[in-house]
Scaffold this active site. Structure first.
Site, PDB file in Angstrom:
ATOM      1  N   GLU A   1       0.677  -1.346   0.106  1.00  0.00           N
ATOM      2  CA  GLU A   1      -0.146  -0.005   0.161  1.00  0.00           C
ATOM      3  C   GLU A   1       0.879   1.221   0.214  1.00  0.00           C
ATOM      4  OE1 GLU A   1      -2.466  -0.046   3.486  1.00  0.00           O
ATOM      5  OE2 GLU A   1      -1.146  -1.116   4.591  1.00  0.00           O
TER       6      GLU A   1
ATOM      7  N   ASP B   1      -4.863   3.084   0.427  1.00  0.00           N
ATOM      8  CA  ASP B   1      -3.469   3.738   0.885  1.00  0.00           C
ATOM      9  C   ASP B   1      -2.440   3.916  -0.484  1.00  0.00           C
ATOM     10  OD1 ASP B   1      -3.473   4.813   3.370  1.00  0.00           O
ATOM     11  OD2 ASP B   1      -3.522   2.771   3.942  1.00  0.00           O
TER      12      ASP B   1
ATOM     13  N   CYS C   1      -7.267  -5.894  -0.904  1.00  0.00           N
ATOM     14  CA  CYS C   1      -8.461  -5.746   0.116  1.00  0.00           C
ATOM     15  C   CYS C   1      -8.731  -4.341   0.213  1.00  0.00           C
ATOM     16  CB  CYS C   1      -7.916  -6.398   1.540  1.00  0.00           C
ATOM     17  SG  CYS C   1      -6.093  -5.432   2.018  1.00  0.00           S
TER      18      CYS C   1
HETATM   19  C1  PEP Z   1      -6.108   0.015   2.229  1.00  0.00           C
HETATM   20  O1  PEP Z   1      -5.072   0.838   2.401  1.00  0.00           O
HETATM   21  O2  PEP Z   1      -6.431  -0.194   1.105  1.00  0.00           O
HETATM   22  C2  PEP Z   1      -6.637  -0.937   3.155  1.00  0.00           C
HETATM   23  C3  PEP Z   1      -7.164  -2.008   2.942  1.00  0.00           C
HETATM   24  O3  PEP Z   1      -6.003  -0.386   4.673  1.00  0.00           O
HETATM   25  P1  PEP Z   1      -6.909   0.606   5.335  1.00  0.00           P
HETATM   26  O4  PEP Z   1      -8.131   0.998   4.459  1.00  0.00           O
HETATM   27  O5  PEP Z   1      -7.403   0.018   6.536  1.00  0.00           O
HETATM   28  O6  PEP Z   1      -5.647   1.563   5.630  1.00  0.00           O
HETATM   29 MG    MG Z   2      -4.260   0.950   4.505  1.00  0.00          MG
END
Ligand code: PEP
Ligand code: MG
Length: 593
Positions: free
Chosen positions: A441, A465, A512
């Site tokens: 990320e 991110d 994700c």
């Molecule tokens: C992302 O950054 O895509 C991620 C799944 O983590 P979060 O949204 O919790 O930062």
């Molecule tokens: Mg993230």
């Protein structure tokens, strides 16, 4: 507040979570704060006084801004009310009394302030005079604003007293506020700020409720108890809708319910394309109430367990045993499917009252996630012990967030190694072969994916991110939303690079981030070779349906072509056009707003 006409008002914001909700508004920032008694040390009293002065100053600036905004929109007279608010903050008696109580009684600033405030309001309320009564309302209103500045993330709203179904309207919803909402009957979220991947959007999706964010001035244009229609597909909020609009939306809601019923039929069939390419669809998981939802939508495991929510809204840190029980419960509930537990991703916009961190200029570029864990190895070790012990009870994997390159991965694995040794010495059970993956990320991780792939068991791309850091666009900001382009060629190239590096090294790649739950974007990701997707459980049926309505050979071709384009918009338009041609059912009804 500006007077509203009796015609319906249509507000346009960012479509952050799909669906339609109809109900009454609950203005969150107008609820009372719960301020508990807090004593400080003698050497801390000056800090408390300074915090109080800063909060008063920030409140003045905030009121001034609101005043200017209203004056520009509806003219001077409506903005006059804010002069009265400013006067309260200039009341030397009130301000001095708060400071005196902090100094003499060693009280925390918010407690001293709320004590003094309550005394003032109490006195005003006893006086039978309309003018004084109005002053009392001003003091209460200003008081809330000051407390918001003083208590920030740690504020707790009295949700326990809420019974009915409500639409939350708020300037912003912090991750810690959001946690308190899992147990409530929330119909929808409406906020002034925030974009498609803000945590409010993620929470709304995980609750399966619509959200419209980034409306800029929703809290000024909506009053408590107003009747609202929230259309999360179009990013629209209708205040005081006419009977005809209500009828239209009731029909739409029925159509959506029918559509959702029909896609639920795919619960037990595989996520497989017409020409046999199989992908795995997993669920993102934040809180325990979600296990039934995860199962209902047919998730094949948990692809991202955001453990930080477990640490929030409490004064202490969760113990090893507490965490072990939580991780073990979900591992057992999901077995034989995999549960990927992400180690703490704190920092950025997620803070804890139990860990006091220095304020940073740009927290998203500061001590966040794995960096924080490496700085606070005791907290990290406790979590790793709990995860490892849970790995004895199911198919558990661990993944580290925000890894920027092999150096951090090695440092984290080193701590993990020590934790494993200690568990062995103590004779505690764990899976010696528990897979350890890396979230991709940070652009640097994507660029070093070939190196990381040699040392990791799997990759999970966090597009929320990755997009933010690649395009230098704040993912939380509604003002930057137009620049937040998931289909941007730079993002796609980093993703392709990551997938190729993983496959060359023989490891699997998942996505994700929120991109995984957008049917059009998910098809690009599948075409680029992603092996599995993880998303809010309620998005799974729709993505499964999308996968089942296309041929992989087509998707692969389209994605290759999309990589040749120049902008995110071009990519999305191209992909939409191709998918329409290739599959008649792909965009039937709610797939695309
Ligand atoms: C992302 O950054 O895509 C991620 C799944 O983590 P979060 O949204 O919790 O930062
Ligand atoms: Mg993230």
């Amino acid at each position: 507040m500006p007077k509203k006409s009796n015609k319906e008002i249509v507000l346009k914001g960012i479509a952050a979570a799909p669906g339609i909700a109809m109900g009454h508004a609950f203005l969150m920032d107008q609820q009372d704060f719960i301020v508990t008694e807090r004593l400080v040390l003698a050497e801390e009293v000056q800090i408390e006084v300074a915090r109080f002065e800063e909060a008063v100053l920030n409140t003045k600036i905030e009121i001034q801004l609101v005043k200017e905004k209203i004056a520009a929109k509806v003219g001077g007279p409506d903005a006059q009310i804010f002069d009265a608010h400013l006067l309260v903050l200039e009341d030397a008696m009130l301000i001095d009394e708060v400071k005196k109580r902090i100094l003499s009684e060693k009280l925390g600033a918010e407690f001293a302030f709320s004590q003094v405030l309550n005394r003032y309001v109490g006195i005003f309320d006893k006086i039978e005079d309309e003018y004084i009564k109005e002053r009392s309302a001003d003091v209460t209103d200003v008081g809330r604003r000051v407390l918001k500045h003083l208590m920030g993330e740690s504020r707790l709203h009295d949700f326990e007293s809420l019974l009915g179904e409500i639409i939350i309207v708020s300037h912003d919803i912090s991750p810690s506020d959001a946690v308190t909402m899992y147990s409530k009957k929330i119909l929808s979220f409406v906020t002034d700020v925030g974009g498609r991947t803000a945590h409010t959007a993620i929470i709304a999706k995980s609750l399966g409720v619509p959200a419209v964010l980034g409306l800029q001035d929703a809290t000024l244009r909506i009053s408590n108890q107003d009747y609202l229609i929230v259309d999360g597909r179009k990013g629209v909020v209708i205040v005081d809708p006419t009977e005809e609009t209500k009828r239209l939306y009731i029909k739409e809601k029925t159509k959506i319910a029918q559509y959702e019923g029909s896609i639920m039929n795919t619960r037990d069939v595989p996520a497989q394309t017409l020409d046999g390419r199989r992908v795995t669809l997993m669920a993102n998981f934040e809180m325990h109430g979600e296990i039934p939802g995860v199962k209902k939508y047919g998730a094949e495991g948990i692809g991202l367990y955001r453990t930080e929510f477990f640490y929030m809204n409490r004064l202490d840190l969760p113990t090893e045993d507490e965490q072990y029980e939580a991780y073990r419960t979900i591992a057992e509930a999901m077995a034989p499917h995999q549960v990927i537990i992400r180690s703490l991703d704190l920092g950025g916009d997620k803070f804890l009252s139990s860990i006091q961190l220095p304020k940073e200029m740009t927290p998203f570029l500061g001590s966040r996630a794995i960096r924080l864990c490496l700085e606070e190895p005791e907290i990290f070790r406790t979590q790793l012990r709990a995860i490892l012990r849970a790995s004895a009870h199911g198919n558990v994997a661990l993944m580290y967030p925000m890894i920027a390159g092999p150096g951090e991965l090695r440092a984290a694995n080193n701590i993990l190694k020590g934790v494993k040794e200690r568990l062995r010495e103590q004779g505690l059970q764990f899976n010696e072969k528990m897979p350890v993956g890396v979230m991709i990320e940070v652009p640097a991780a994507a660029m070093t994916a070939d190196r990381l792939a040699k040392e990791a068991d799997f990759f999970s791309i966090g597009t929320n991110d990755l997009i933010q850091y690649t395009l230098a666009v704040d993912r939380m900001s509604e003002k930057m939303a137009q620049f937040y382009e998931p289909g941007h060629p730079a993002v796609l190239r980093l993703i392709r690079r990551t997938i190729n590096a993983a496959h060359d090294a023989g490891i699997k790649v998942s996505v994700c981030g929120e991109m995984a739950s957008d049917p059009t974007l998910a098809m690009i990701l599948m075409g680029l070779g992603v092996d599995s997707f993880s998303m809010s459980p309620s998005s799974i049926p729709q993505i499964k349906r999308s996968v089942r309505s296309v041929k992989f050979a087509d998707i692969e071709e389209f994605s290759k072509e999309a990589l040749r384009l120049s902008t995110g918009l071009e990519v999305e338009e191209y992909m939409t056009g191709q998918l329409k041609k290739a599959s008649a059912e792909f965009y039937s009804y709610e797939a695309k707003p």
